[in-house]
Motif scaffolding. Structure first.
Motif, PDB file in Angstrom:
ATOM      1  N   GLU A 235      -4.454   5.862   8.755  1.00 36.48           N
ATOM      2  CA  GLU A 235      -4.828   4.780   7.851  1.00 36.48           C
ATOM      3  C   GLU A 235      -3.941   4.899   6.626  1.00 36.48           C
ATOM      4  O   GLU A 235      -4.007   5.881   5.895  1.00 36.48           O
ATOM      5  CB  GLU A 235      -6.312   4.859   7.490  1.00 36.48           C
ATOM      6  N   ALA A 236      -3.099   3.902   6.436  1.00 35.49           N
ATOM      7  CA  ALA A 236      -2.120   3.930   5.346  1.00 35.49           C
ATOM      8  C   ALA A 236      -2.803   3.678   4.007  1.00 35.49           C
ATOM      9  O   ALA A 236      -3.624   2.774   3.878  1.00 35.49           O
ATOM     10  CB  ALA A 236      -1.041   2.888   5.598  1.00 35.49           C
ATOM     11  N   GLU A 237      -2.428   4.476   3.018  1.00 35.84           N
ATOM     12  CA  GLU A 237      -2.980   4.353   1.669  1.00 35.84           C
ATOM     13  C   GLU A 237      -2.438   3.140   0.923  1.00 35.84           C
ATOM     14  O   GLU A 237      -3.075   2.620   0.034  1.00 35.84           O
ATOM     15  CB  GLU A 237      -2.645   5.612   0.852  1.00 35.84           C
ATOM     16  N   ASN A 238      -1.221   2.723   1.300  1.00 32.20           N
ATOM     17  CA  ASN A 238      -0.578   1.626   0.577  1.00 32.20           C
ATOM     18  C   ASN A 238       0.537   1.049   1.449  1.00 32.20           C
ATOM     19  O   ASN A 238       0.784   1.519   2.558  1.00 32.20           O
ATOM     20  CB  ASN A 238      -0.044   2.104  -0.781  1.00 32.20           C
ATOM     21  N   GLU A 239       1.211   0.032   0.929  1.00 33.07           N
ATOM     22  CA  GLU A 239       2.269  -0.630   1.694  1.00 33.07           C
ATOM     23  C   GLU A 239       3.427   0.318   2.022  1.00 33.07           C
ATOM     24  O   GLU A 239       3.978   0.286   3.120  1.00 33.07           O
ATOM     25  CB  GLU A 239       2.795  -1.838   0.910  1.00 33.07           C
ATOM     26  N   LYS A 240       3.775   1.173   1.079  1.00 31.53           N
ATOM     27  CA  LYS A 240       4.857   2.135   1.311  1.00 31.53           C
ATOM     28  C   LYS A 240       4.515   3.053   2.486  1.00 31.53           C
ATOM     29  O   LYS A 240       5.356   3.291   3.360  1.00 31.53           O
ATOM     30  CB  LYS A 240       5.091   2.959   0.038  1.00 31.53           C
ATOM     31  N   ALA A 241       3.287   3.537   2.527  1.00 29.92           N
ATOM     32  CA  ALA A 241       2.849   4.404   3.628  1.00 29.92           C
ATOM     33  C   ALA A 241       2.818   3.622   4.938  1.00 29.92           C
ATOM     34  O   ALA A 241       3.249   4.130   5.985  1.00 29.92           O
ATOM     35  CB  ALA A 241       1.479   4.996   3.323  1.00 29.92           C
ATOM     36  N   ARG A 242       2.316   2.386   4.895  1.00 30.74           N
ATOM     37  CA  ARG A 242       2.270   1.561   6.110  1.00 30.74           C
ATOM     38  C   ARG A 242       3.682   1.383   6.668  1.00 30.74           C
ATOM     39  O   ARG A 242       3.908   1.549   7.867  1.00 30.74           O
ATOM     40  CB  ARG A 242       1.622   0.211   5.801  1.00 30.74           C
ATOM     41  N   ASN A 243       4.641   1.077   5.817  1.00 27.58           N
ATOM     42  CA  ASN A 243       6.024   0.897   6.272  1.00 27.58           C
ATOM     43  C   ASN A 243       6.611   2.185   6.839  1.00 27.58           C
ATOM     44  O   ASN A 243       7.373   2.163   7.806  1.00 27.58           O
ATOM     45  CB  ASN A 243       6.893   0.360   5.131  1.00 27.58           C
ATOM     46  N   PHE A 244       6.244   3.316   6.246  1.00 30.46           N
ATOM     47  CA  PHE A 244       6.675   4.633   6.742  1.00 30.46           C
ATOM     48  C   PHE A 244       6.237   4.812   8.195  1.00 30.46           C
ATOM     49  O   PHE A 244       7.032   5.169   9.069  1.00 30.46           O
ATOM     50  CB  PHE A 244       6.087   5.723   5.843  1.00 30.46           C
ATOM     51  N   TYR A 245       4.962   4.524   8.466  1.00 33.82           N
ATOM     52  CA  TYR A 245       4.442   4.687   9.827  1.00 33.82           C
ATOM     53  C   TYR A 245       5.042   3.656  10.788  1.00 33.82           C
ATOM     54  O   TYR A 245       5.344   3.965  11.941  1.00 33.82           O
ATOM     55  CB  TYR A 245       2.919   4.621   9.835  1.00 33.82           C
ATOM     56  N   LEU A 246       5.222   2.430  10.325  1.00 38.43           N
ATOM     57  CA  LEU A 246       5.826   1.396  11.170  1.00 38.43           C
ATOM     58  C   LEU A 246       7.233   1.805  11.610  1.00 38.43           C
ATOM     59  O   LEU A 246       7.623   1.558  12.762  1.00 38.43           O
ATOM     60  CB  LEU A 246       5.854   0.050  10.440  1.00 38.43           C
ATOM     61  N   GLU A 247       7.988   2.448  10.720  1.00 36.56           N
ATOM     62  CA  GLU A 247       9.337   2.912  11.067  1.00 36.56           C
ATOM     63  C   GLU A 247       9.314   3.941  12.203  1.00 36.56           C
ATOM     64  O   GLU A 247      10.301   4.090  12.923  1.00 36.56           O
ATOM     65  CB  GLU A 247      10.016   3.522   9.847  1.00 36.56           C
ATOM     66  N   PHE A 248       8.216   4.656  12.351  1.00 37.47           N
ATOM     67  CA  PHE A 248       8.098   5.665  13.405  1.00 37.47           C
ATOM     68  C   PHE A 248       7.508   5.098  14.690  1.00 37.47           C
ATOM     69  O   PHE A 248       7.225   5.839  15.621  1.00 37.47           O
ATOM     70  CB  PHE A 248       7.251   6.845  12.920  1.00 37.47           C
ATOM     71  N   GLY A 249       7.291   3.802  14.745  1.00 38.18           N
ATOM     72  CA  GLY A 249       6.801   3.183  15.969  1.00 38.18           C
ATOM     73  C   GLY A 249       5.298   2.987  16.033  1.00 38.18           C
ATOM     74  O   GLY A 249       4.774   2.619  17.087  1.00 38.18           O
ATOM     75  N   PHE A 250       4.604   3.227  14.941  1.00 34.98           N
ATOM     76  CA  PHE A 250       3.169   2.960  14.926  1.00 34.98           C
ATOM     77  C   PHE A 250       2.948   1.452  14.996  1.00 34.98           C
ATOM     78  O   PHE A 250       3.788   0.663  14.562  1.00 34.98           O
ATOM     79  CB  PHE A 250       2.520   3.514  13.649  1.00 34.98           C
ATOM     80  N   ILE A 251       1.817   1.053  15.525  1.00 29.61           N
ATOM     81  CA  ILE A 251       1.442  -0.345  15.699  1.00 29.61           C
ATOM     82  C   ILE A 251       0.187  -0.610  14.872  1.00 29.61           C
ATOM     83  O   ILE A 251      -0.746   0.200  14.880  1.00 29.61           O
ATOM     84  CB  ILE A 251       1.146  -0.633  17.194  1.00 29.61           C
ATOM     85  N   GLN A 252       0.158  -1.730  14.198  1.00 31.95           N
ATOM     86  CA  GLN A 252      -1.017  -2.072  13.397  1.00 31.95           C
ATOM     87  C   GLN A 252      -2.153  -2.541  14.296  1.00 31.95           C
ATOM     88  O   GLN A 252      -1.924  -3.251  15.275  1.00 31.95           O
ATOM     89  CB  GLN A 252      -0.679  -3.170  12.388  1.00 31.95           C
ATOM     90  N   PHE A 253      -3.383  -2.135  13.961  1.00 33.01           N
ATOM     91  CA  PHE A 253      -4.547  -2.696  14.626  1.00 33.01           C
ATOM     92  C   PHE A 253      -4.616  -4.164  14.204  1.00 33.01           C
ATOM     93  O   PHE A 253      -4.434  -4.477  13.013  1.00 33.01           O
ATOM     94  CB  PHE A 253      -5.828  -1.966  14.198  1.00 33.01           C
ATOM     95  N   PRO A 254      -4.864  -5.079  15.129  1.00 28.83           N
ATOM     96  CA  PRO A 254      -4.833  -6.503  14.805  1.00 28.83           C
ATOM     97  C   PRO A 254      -5.712  -6.912  13.614  1.00 28.83           C
ATOM     98  O   PRO A 254      -5.298  -7.737  12.806  1.00 28.83           O
ATOM     99  CB  PRO A 254      -5.309  -7.179  16.095  1.00 28.83           C
TER     100      PRO A 254
END
Length: 172
Positions: free
Chosen positions: A134-153
């Motif tokens: 669970e990303a704390e903020n947009e920066k963290a969300r983008n960090f995980y997305l770069e590693f291939g994580f997928i957002q829950f819809p």
């Protein structure tokens, strides 16, 4: 002098050996958790806490816990790949933070790769179809997305990566 010569190692948090009071990161809640609650969670078995340390200095940390996913939380094309169970097993990286004094040294990436490797190794003992964060903020969300994580819809700050993707990532 001993601190300078120490190698960086991943190890379970040891509240007597690892200095927590000086850990400083950009997200106050992650800093406070590590300083005040991490050792309690470890003792109560609420989370496994791992640190990247150089001697007594903690460069970063992450926590791991068991987790479950409701199948209908997943994108439909992924949900249908798994058995029709009421809950699917997963592993949660509950917190992941690096000390701001080590910014720009790849510590965040190093922490994540070690956490994913540990999650994958755990599947030989217990089942898990994915790793959740669970990303704390947009920066963290983008960090995980770069590693291939997928957002829950329905939860854009909650992300997952399938264990088969983790296997390809850490062994390749």
């Amino acid at each position: 002098m001993e601190e300078e010569q120490a190698q960086r190692v991943f190890e379970p948090l040891d509240k007597k050996r690892h200095s927590r009071e000086h850990f400083s990161c950009e997200v106050e809640s992650l800093q406070q958790y590590f300083r005040t609650q991490a050792a309690q969670d470890l003792k109560k078995k609420a989370a496994a806490v791992f640190v990247l340390a150089k001697g007594q200095t903690v460069l970063g940390y992450y926590t791991l816990s068991n987790y479950t996913i409701e199948p209908d939380e997943l994108p439909h094309e992924i949900e249908r790949q798994f058995p029709n169970y009421p809950k699917l097993p997963a592993t949660l990286i509950g917190r992941l933070a690096r000390d701001q004094n080590y910014r720009g040294q790849g510590i965040g990436e190093t922490l994540l790769v070690d956490a994913l490797r540990r999650c994958l190794e755990g599947t030989s003992t217990f089942g898990a179809i994915a790793v959740v964060v669970e990303a704390e903020n947009e920066k963290a969300r983008n960090f995980y997305l770069e590693f291939g994580f997928i957002q829950f819809p329905d939860h854009p700050d909650k992300l997952f990566i399938l264990m088969r993707t983790v296997e390809e990532t850490v062994s390749g």
